[in-house]
Design a protein around this motif. Structure first.
Motif, mmCIF file in Angstrom:
data_model
loop_
_atom_site.group_PDB
_atom_site.id
_atom_site.type_symbol
_atom_site.label_atom_id
_atom_site.label_comp_id
_atom_site.label_asym_id
_atom_site.label_seq_id
_atom_site.Cartn_x
_atom_site.Cartn_y
_atom_site.Cartn_z
ATOM 1 N N GLN A 110 185.015 63.516 9.970
ATOM 2 C CA GLN A 110 186.075 62.600 9.536
ATOM 3 C C GLN A 110 185.419 61.246 9.224
ATOM 4 O OE1 GLN A 110 189.729 62.731 11.896
ATOM 5 N NE2 GLN A 110 189.344 64.868 12.359
ATOM 6 N N CYS A 111 185.161 60.436 10.247
ATOM 7 C CA CYS A 111 184.502 59.153 9.953
ATOM 8 C C CYS A 111 183.033 59.351 9.622
ATOM 9 C CB CYS A 111 184.657 58.191 11.130
ATOM 10 S SG CYS A 111 183.553 58.521 12.531
ATOM 11 N N GLY A 112 182.430 60.423 10.122
ATOM 12 C CA GLY A 112 181.037 60.732 9.817
ATOM 13 C C GLY A 112 180.013 60.079 10.726
ATOM 14 N N TYR A 113 180.473 59.278 11.680
ATOM 15 C CA TYR A 113 179.495 58.541 12.491
ATOM 16 C C TYR A 113 178.648 59.472 13.361
ATOM 17 C CZ TYR A 113 177.477 54.448 14.667
ATOM 18 O OH TYR A 113 176.597 53.484 15.073
ATOM 19 N N CYS A 114 179.264 60.511 13.884
ATOM 20 C CA CYS A 114 178.512 61.427 14.750
ATOM 21 C C CYS A 114 177.744 62.473 13.958
ATOM 22 C CB CYS A 114 179.472 62.141 15.706
ATOM 23 S SG CYS A 114 180.516 63.407 14.896
ATOM 24 N N THR A 115 178.052 62.575 12.654
ATOM 25 C CA THR A 115 177.604 63.724 11.863
ATOM 26 C C THR A 115 176.084 63.880 11.756
ATOM 27 O OG1 THR A 115 179.644 63.435 10.582
ATOM 28 C CG2 THR A 115 178.009 64.953 9.706
ATOM 29 N N PRO A 116 175.315 62.836 11.499
ATOM 30 C CA PRO A 116 173.856 63.047 11.450
ATOM 31 C C PRO A 116 173.305 63.628 12.748
ATOM 32 C CG PRO A 116 174.434 60.930 10.491
ATOM 33 C CD PRO A 116 175.683 61.451 11.151
ATOM 34 N N GLY A 117 173.803 63.131 13.859
ATOM 35 C CA GLY A 117 173.350 63.663 15.149
ATOM 36 C C GLY A 117 173.797 65.101 15.347
ATOM 37 N N GLN A 118 175.024 65.404 14.922
ATOM 38 C CA GLN A 118 175.519 66.779 15.045
ATOM 39 C C GLN A 118 174.640 67.728 14.232
ATOM 40 O OE1 GLN A 118 178.109 67.567 16.975
ATOM 41 N NE2 GLN A 118 179.520 65.834 17.048
ATOM 42 N N ILE A 119 174.290 67.323 13.039
ATOM 43 C CA ILE A 119 173.528 68.206 12.154
ATOM 44 C C ILE A 119 172.098 68.394 12.677
ATOM 45 C CG2 ILE A 119 172.498 68.333 9.835
ATOM 46 C CD1 ILE A 119 175.186 67.252 8.767
ATOM 47 N N CYS A 120 171.461 67.317 13.089
ATOM 48 C CA CYS A 120 170.103 67.465 13.651
ATOM 49 C C CYS A 120 170.142 68.342 14.898
ATOM 50 C CB CYS A 120 169.523 66.089 13.991
ATOM 51 S SG CYS A 120 169.020 65.128 12.551
ATOM 52 N N SER A 121 171.156 68.126 15.719
ATOM 53 C CA SER A 121 171.265 68.909 16.943
ATOM 54 C C SER A 121 171.464 70.388 16.618
ATOM 55 C CB SER A 121 172.444 68.381 17.781
ATOM 56 O OG SER A 121 172.502 69.005 19.036
ATOM 57 N N ALA A 122 172.326 70.672 15.660
ATOM 58 C CA ALA A 122 172.619 72.063 15.318
ATOM 59 C C ALA A 122 171.406 72.780 14.741
ATOM 60 C CB ALA A 122 173.783 72.114 14.328
ATOM 61 N N VAL A 123 170.595 72.073 13.972
ATOM 62 C CA VAL A 123 169.378 72.685 13.435
ATOM 63 C C VAL A 123 168.467 73.114 14.587
ATOM 64 C CG1 VAL A 123 167.232 72.166 12.175
ATOM 65 C CG2 VAL A 123 169.449 71.528 11.191
ATOM 66 N N ALA A 124 168.374 72.264 15.604
ATOM 67 C CA ALA A 124 167.541 72.612 16.758
ATOM 68 C C ALA A 124 168.174 73.725 17.580
ATOM 69 C CB ALA A 124 167.323 71.373 17.630
ATOM 70 N N VAL A 125 169.504 73.720 17.686
ATOM 71 C CA VAL A 125 170.195 74.781 18.422
ATOM 72 C C VAL A 125 169.893 76.137 17.792
ATOM 73 C CG1 VAL A 125 172.468 75.817 18.854
ATOM 74 C CG2 VAL A 125 172.064 73.408 19.403
ATOM 75 N N ALA A 126 169.929 76.208 16.479
ATOM 76 C CA ALA A 126 169.650 77.475 15.795
ATOM 77 C C ALA A 126 168.254 77.973 16.154
ATOM 78 C CB ALA A 126 169.785 77.289 14.283
ATOM 79 N N ALA A 127 167.303 77.053 16.186
ATOM 80 C CA ALA A 127 165.932 77.449 16.547
ATOM 81 C C ALA A 127 165.872 77.900 18.003
ATOM 82 C CB ALA A 127 164.981 76.276 16.303
ATOM 83 N N GLU A 128 166.624 77.225 18.875
ATOM 84 C CA GLU A 128 166.644 77.607 20.295
ATOM 85 C C GLU A 128 167.223 79.015 20.456
ATOM 86 O OE1 GLU A 128 168.925 74.501 22.148
ATOM 87 O OE2 GLU A 128 167.533 72.957 21.467
ATOM 88 N N ILE A 129 168.291 79.286 19.732
ATOM 89 C CA ILE A 129 168.926 80.606 19.797
ATOM 90 C C ILE A 129 167.950 81.683 19.327
ATOM 91 C CG2 ILE A 129 170.653 82.056 18.655
ATOM 92 C CD1 ILE A 129 172.229 80.464 20.426
ATOM 93 N N ARG A 130 167.268 81.386 18.235
ATOM 94 C CA ARG A 130 166.344 82.387 17.678
ATOM 95 C C ARG A 130 165.147 82.613 18.591
ATOM 96 N NH1 ARG A 130 168.360 80.687 12.437
ATOM 97 N NH2 ARG A 130 169.451 82.518 11.643
#
Ligand code: FES
Ligand code: FES
Length: 183
Positions: A110-130
């Protein structure tokens, strides 16, 4: 040059940082400067956001050698020679990262303020899962790759807060990108 007692707080040697594939040579830097302030105040990389500045919100999440950290809790001096990736290194307006595109498609912001952190975090989460790294709620620790269920994702990204309440869209976006093998 700030000095407290006999302690010199400014590095006398240049510091070399590898940010988004580019080398940055910083001539003088107070050794107390956080990685977050280095990015925002010294390198004008404002994509990484400052929310709480005390490790509680995840807005400052960046990748270091592929792993996520809170840049507000990290002293920049410790990250010389490491491969730091910020949201600008993942993608931009003209070349969206697949996860950025998924956030747009699924209303993950929505406002986008958290979004860069969310996206960087999710990229790392995917690697952690794999890599088969379990989370606090993972039941079967023998699994070499967990399913990225909504519950797993919410647990693994519980350090990334969204005050706008876009979490449902965020979960959908990450699951979509992960399911397509884009992250
Ligand atoms: S600004 Fe770093 S965790 Fe909130
Ligand atoms: S989109 Fe506004 S804080 Fe998350």
């Amino acid at each position: 040059m700030p000095v407290i007692g006999s302690i010199n707080l400014t590095s006398e040697d240049d510091m070399l940082f590898n940010i988004n594939g580019h080398t940055h040579d910083i001539e003088t830097l107070d050794v107390r400067v956080s990685l977050l302030d280095l990015l925002r105040d010294h390198l004008s990389l404002h994509g990484t956001k400052k929310g709480c500045d005390q490790g509680a919100c995840g807005a400052c999440t960046v990748l270091v050698d592929g792993q996520r950290i809170n840049a507000c809790l990290a002293l920049a001096v410790q990250y010389q020679g490491r491969e730091v990736t910020t949201i600008e290194g993942l993608g931009g307006a003209d070349n969206l990262h697949p996860l950025q595109a998924a956030f747009v498609a699924h209303d993950g912001l929505q406002c986008g303020y958290c979004t860069p952190g969310q996206i960087c975090s999710a990229v790392a989460v995917a690697a952690e899962i794999r890599r088969g790294l379990p989370s606090y709620i993972t039941v079967d620790l023998s699994e070499t790759e967990q399913d990225l269920t909504s519950e797993e994702l919410r647990e693994r990204m519980s350090g990334n807060l969204c005050r706008c309440g876009a979490h449902n869209g965020i979960v959908a976006a990450v699951q979509d990108a992960y399911g397509q093998g884009a992250i």
